[in-house]
Scaffold this motif. Structure first.
Motif, PDB file in Angstrom:
ATOM      1  N   SER A  57     -39.303 -17.670   0.883  1.00 10.69           N
ATOM      2  CA  SER A  57     -39.102 -17.180  -0.487  1.00 10.69           C
ATOM      3  C   SER A  57     -40.082 -16.079  -0.851  1.00 10.69           C
ATOM      4  O   SER A  57     -39.849 -15.336  -1.808  1.00 10.69           O
ATOM      5  CB  SER A  57     -39.241 -18.325  -1.480  1.00 10.69           C
ATOM      6  N   ASN A  58     -41.186 -15.994  -0.128  1.00  6.18           N
ATOM      7  CA  ASN A  58     -42.228 -15.001  -0.397  1.00  6.18           C
ATOM      8  C   ASN A  58     -42.658 -14.355   0.920  1.00  6.18           C
ATOM      9  O   ASN A  58     -42.811 -15.048   1.924  1.00  6.18           O
ATOM     10  CB  ASN A  58     -43.464 -15.644  -1.037  1.00  6.18           C
ATOM     11  N   LEU A 101     -39.619  -3.018   3.738  1.00  9.65           N
ATOM     12  CA  LEU A 101     -39.640  -3.610   2.400  1.00  9.65           C
ATOM     13  C   LEU A 101     -38.255  -3.533   1.751  1.00  9.65           C
ATOM     14  O   LEU A 101     -37.812  -4.480   1.083  1.00  9.65           O
ATOM     15  CB  LEU A 101     -40.659  -2.871   1.508  1.00  9.65           C
ATOM     16  N   ARG A 102     -37.561  -2.419   1.947  1.00  9.96           N
ATOM     17  CA  ARG A 102     -36.238  -2.267   1.339  1.00  9.96           C
ATOM     18  C   ARG A 102     -35.252  -3.287   1.881  1.00  9.96           C
ATOM     19  O   ARG A 102     -34.397  -3.789   1.141  1.00  9.96           O
ATOM     20  CB  ARG A 102     -35.735  -0.841   1.558  1.00  9.96           C
ATOM     21  N   VAL A 103     -35.349  -3.626   3.148  1.00 10.92           N
ATOM     22  CA  VAL A 103     -34.477  -4.664   3.706  1.00 10.92           C
ATOM     23  C   VAL A 103     -34.819  -6.020   3.102  1.00 10.92           C
ATOM     24  O   VAL A 103     -33.931  -6.815   2.769  1.00 10.92           O
ATOM     25  CB  VAL A 103     -34.599  -4.703   5.239  1.00 10.92           C
ATOM     26  N   MET A 104     -36.105  -6.300   2.940  1.00 16.77           N
ATOM     27  CA  MET A 104     -36.519  -7.565   2.332  1.00 16.77           C
ATOM     28  C   MET A 104     -35.962  -7.709   0.917  1.00 16.77           C
ATOM     29  O   MET A 104     -35.559  -8.797   0.497  1.00 16.77           O
ATOM     30  CB  MET A 104     -38.041  -7.656   2.289  1.00 16.77           C
ATOM     31  N   ALA A 159     -45.349  -6.257  -5.457  1.00 17.92           N
ATOM     32  CA  ALA A 159     -46.643  -6.791  -5.875  1.00 17.92           C
ATOM     33  C   ALA A 159     -47.738  -6.215  -4.980  1.00 17.92           C
ATOM     34  O   ALA A 159     -47.534  -6.005  -3.787  1.00 17.92           O
ATOM     35  CB  ALA A 159     -46.637  -8.311  -5.808  1.00 17.92           C
ATOM     36  N   LEU A 160     -48.897  -5.947  -5.579  1.00 21.47           N
ATOM     37  CA  LEU A 160     -49.999  -5.322  -4.849  1.00 21.47           C
ATOM     38  C   LEU A 160     -51.223  -6.229  -4.862  1.00 21.47           C
ATOM     39  O   LEU A 160     -51.628  -6.737  -5.909  1.00 21.47           O
ATOM     40  CB  LEU A 160     -50.358  -3.977  -5.473  1.00 21.47           C
ATOM     41  N   ARG A 174     -42.051 -11.224  -5.387  1.00 21.69           N
ATOM     42  CA  ARG A 174     -42.315 -12.159  -4.303  1.00 21.69           C
ATOM     43  C   ARG A 174     -42.558 -11.465  -2.960  1.00 21.69           C
ATOM     44  O   ARG A 174     -42.601 -12.122  -1.924  1.00 21.69           O
ATOM     45  CB  ARG A 174     -41.155 -13.161  -4.190  1.00 21.69           C
ATOM     46  N   VAL A 175     -42.675 -10.162  -3.002  1.00 24.15           N
ATOM     47  CA  VAL A 175     -43.064  -9.396  -1.817  1.00 24.15           C
ATOM     48  C   VAL A 175     -44.370  -8.687  -2.155  1.00 24.15           C
ATOM     49  O   VAL A 175     -44.436  -7.930  -3.128  1.00 24.15           O
ATOM     50  CB  VAL A 175     -41.991  -8.368  -1.414  1.00 24.15           C
TER      51      VAL A 175
END
Length: 383
Positions: A161-162, A182-185, A219-220, A197-198
C-alpha cells in the motif's frame, strides 16, 4: 529474423508503452490492456493475456519481454519483515524490504547499486557507488514483491500500500529513471498508489527537489541528521554543495506542490554526536527560521543501526526520548521510528548486508544461477 534484444516492458510508463505499441501498429487501448496485465495481474507470459488480440501477442513474442530481476536471497525477520537481494548484473546486487503493519504494507525500494553520497552513518554508503538502476530495475522490485506477496498470502487484493524510495542509493541522483517508475506506481492502470503513499527520500539534492515538484510531486522525506552546516558537512557530505538554508528553502518551495502539507525530516540519532539538548534547540531554531505556515515539517527520529566501519554508537533510549520531548514541547510533530528487520540487516541504514563485500555477492550470484531459488510459492530459508 531480428537479433535485437527484446524490449523489457517493465522499462515503460503507460505513455512509453503506448509509443512502443504504436510502433507495432497498435492503438493506445491495447497498451492500456497490456499495462494492466503486467502490473495489476503480474503476468509475464503474453500467452496468458487472453483479451489481447492474437496478432498482438504474436508481435510481442518476437520483440518484447517482461523481465524481472533474479532473486539471489530472501530472508524473513522474526517481526515479519522480508528482505530480498536482487541480481542486477556484473556482480552488483540491490535490496528491497517489505515491512508489514496492521494498517499498511510498506515496500522500501532501491534506486542505485551502492550510493555515491557517502553518509557516515549509512552502511550502503560505505559500499561505494556502482551504477544507477534503470526504470525497469526499480519497478521490478515492486512487481516481484507485490505479486509474490499475493501468492504467499493467498490474496487477490493489493498487498503493498506504500512505497518508500529509501533503499540503496540517492533517488534524485537517478532522476531520469526514477520519474517514469513513480508514474507507474501512481497510475490507476498500474499500481494505483496515492501520491501521499509514495515517498521519495533524499539527502538534499536541491535542484532535483525543485524538478520533482514540477514533474511528479509525491511525499518527500529529507535525510537531515544535523541542525547546522558544520556538523552536517561531516555526516552528509552533500551538504557542502547544498547547505541547510538552501535545502530548507527548497523544501518550502516543494510544499506548494506536495500531496501533503508537511515535509518529513529523517534524523538518525548518534550517541554524543547529534543527540544533545543543544542540538535539539538548534533544530527548533532552524525550523522556526524557515517557517512560513503552521506545521510545515515533521521529525522522524531513527535509531542508529551500528556497523563496524562507522565508529558511531546508537543513542540510548532515554536520550532519544528527551530529545523528542524537546522538539514536541516546541510544537514540532515528532515520532521515534520503531526498528524493523534489524535481525536480517534490513533496518534503516543497513541495506548493504553481503552487498558491501562485492566479491562475496558475485560468488552468491554465480551460485544462485547454478542452483535457482525456490519458486515464489514458498519462502526461502532465512539467514
Amino acid at each position: 529474423m531480428s537479433t535485437a534484444t527484446p524490449a523489457n516492458l517493465l522499462e515503460f510508463d503507460l505513455d512509453g508503452l503506448a509509443a512502443f505499441c504504436e510502433r507495432l501498429g497498435e492503438k493506445r487501448f491495447r497498451a492500456t490492456q497490456l499495462f494492466r496485465w503486467i502490473h495489476q495481474r503480474g503476468a509475464d507470459d503474453f500467452g496468458q493475456m487472453s483479451d489481447l488480440a492474437k496478432s498482438l501477442r504474436g508481435k510481442l513474442e518476437g520483440c518484447a519481454t517482461v523481465r524481472a530481476l533474479p532473486v539471489v536471497a530472501q530472508h524473513m525477520s522474526q517481526d515479519g519483515t522480508i528482505k530480498w537481494l536482487f541480481d542486477v548484473g556484473a556482480g552488483d546486487a540491490v535490496e528491497a524490504v517489505f515491512i508489514p503493519e496492521d494498517d499498511r504494507g510498506t515496500l522500501c525500494i532501491s534506486s542505485q547499486a551502492g550510493c555515491a553520497v557517502g553518509c557516515r552513518f549509512c552502511s550502503t554508503g560505505h559500499q561505494g557507488f556502482s551504477r544507477n538502476l534503470t526504470t525497469g530495475e526499480i519497478l521490478a522490485q515492486l512487481w516481484f514483491a507485490e505479486h509474490f506477496l499475493r501468492r504467499h498470502l493467498g490474496t487477490a487484493e493489493r498487498v503493498v500500500s506504500n512505497v518508500v524510495m529509501m533503499g540503496m542509493g540517492e533517488p534524485l541522483q537517478n532522476y531520469a529513471a526514477l520519474v517514469p517508475a513513480l508514474r507507474v506506481m501512481l497510475d490507476d492502470h498500474g499500481y494505483g498508489l496515492s501520491r501521499r503513499r509514495v515517498t521519495v527520500s533524499t539527502s538534499g539534492v536541491v535542484p532535483m527537489i525543485d524538478r520533482l515538484a514540477q514533474d511528479c510531486p509525491v511525499a518527500l522525506a529529507v535525510s537531515l541528521h544535523a541542525p547546522g552546516d558544520a556538523l552536517r558537512d561531516k555526516l552528509v557530505p552533500l551538504n557542502r554543495k547544498y547547505p541547510l538554508d538552501e535545502l530548507m528553502a527548497a523544501c518550502q518551495r516543494y510544499l506548494a506542490h506536495a500531496p501533503r502539507d508537511f515535509i518529513t525530516f529523517e534524523y538518525c540519532m548518534l550517541d554524543g554526536v547529534n543527540d544533545q539538548p543543544e542540538h535539539a534547540r538548534e533544530l527548533i531554531a532552524l525550523v522556526e527560521r524557515h517557517r512560513t505556515q503552521g506545521v510545515w515539517c515533521k521529525f522522524n527520529l531513527i535509531p542508529f543501526n551500528p556497523f563496524p566501519a562507522s565508529g558511531l554508537k546508537r543513542s540510548g533510549a532515554p536520550q532519544v526520548a528527551a530529545f523528542a520531548r524537546l522538539l514536541a514541547d516546541a510544537g514540532i510533530v515528532t515520532t521515534v521510528r520503531k526498528t524493523r528487520g534489524d535481525d536480517i540487516d534490513a533496518a534503516c541504514g543497513q541495506l548493504a548486508g553481503d552487498v558491501k563485500d562485492r566479491t562475496r555477492v558475485a560468488q552468491r550470484i554465480a551460485l544462485q544461477r547454478q542452483v535457482p531459488l525456490q519458486p515464489a510459492g514458498g519462502l526461502a530459508a532465512g539467514g
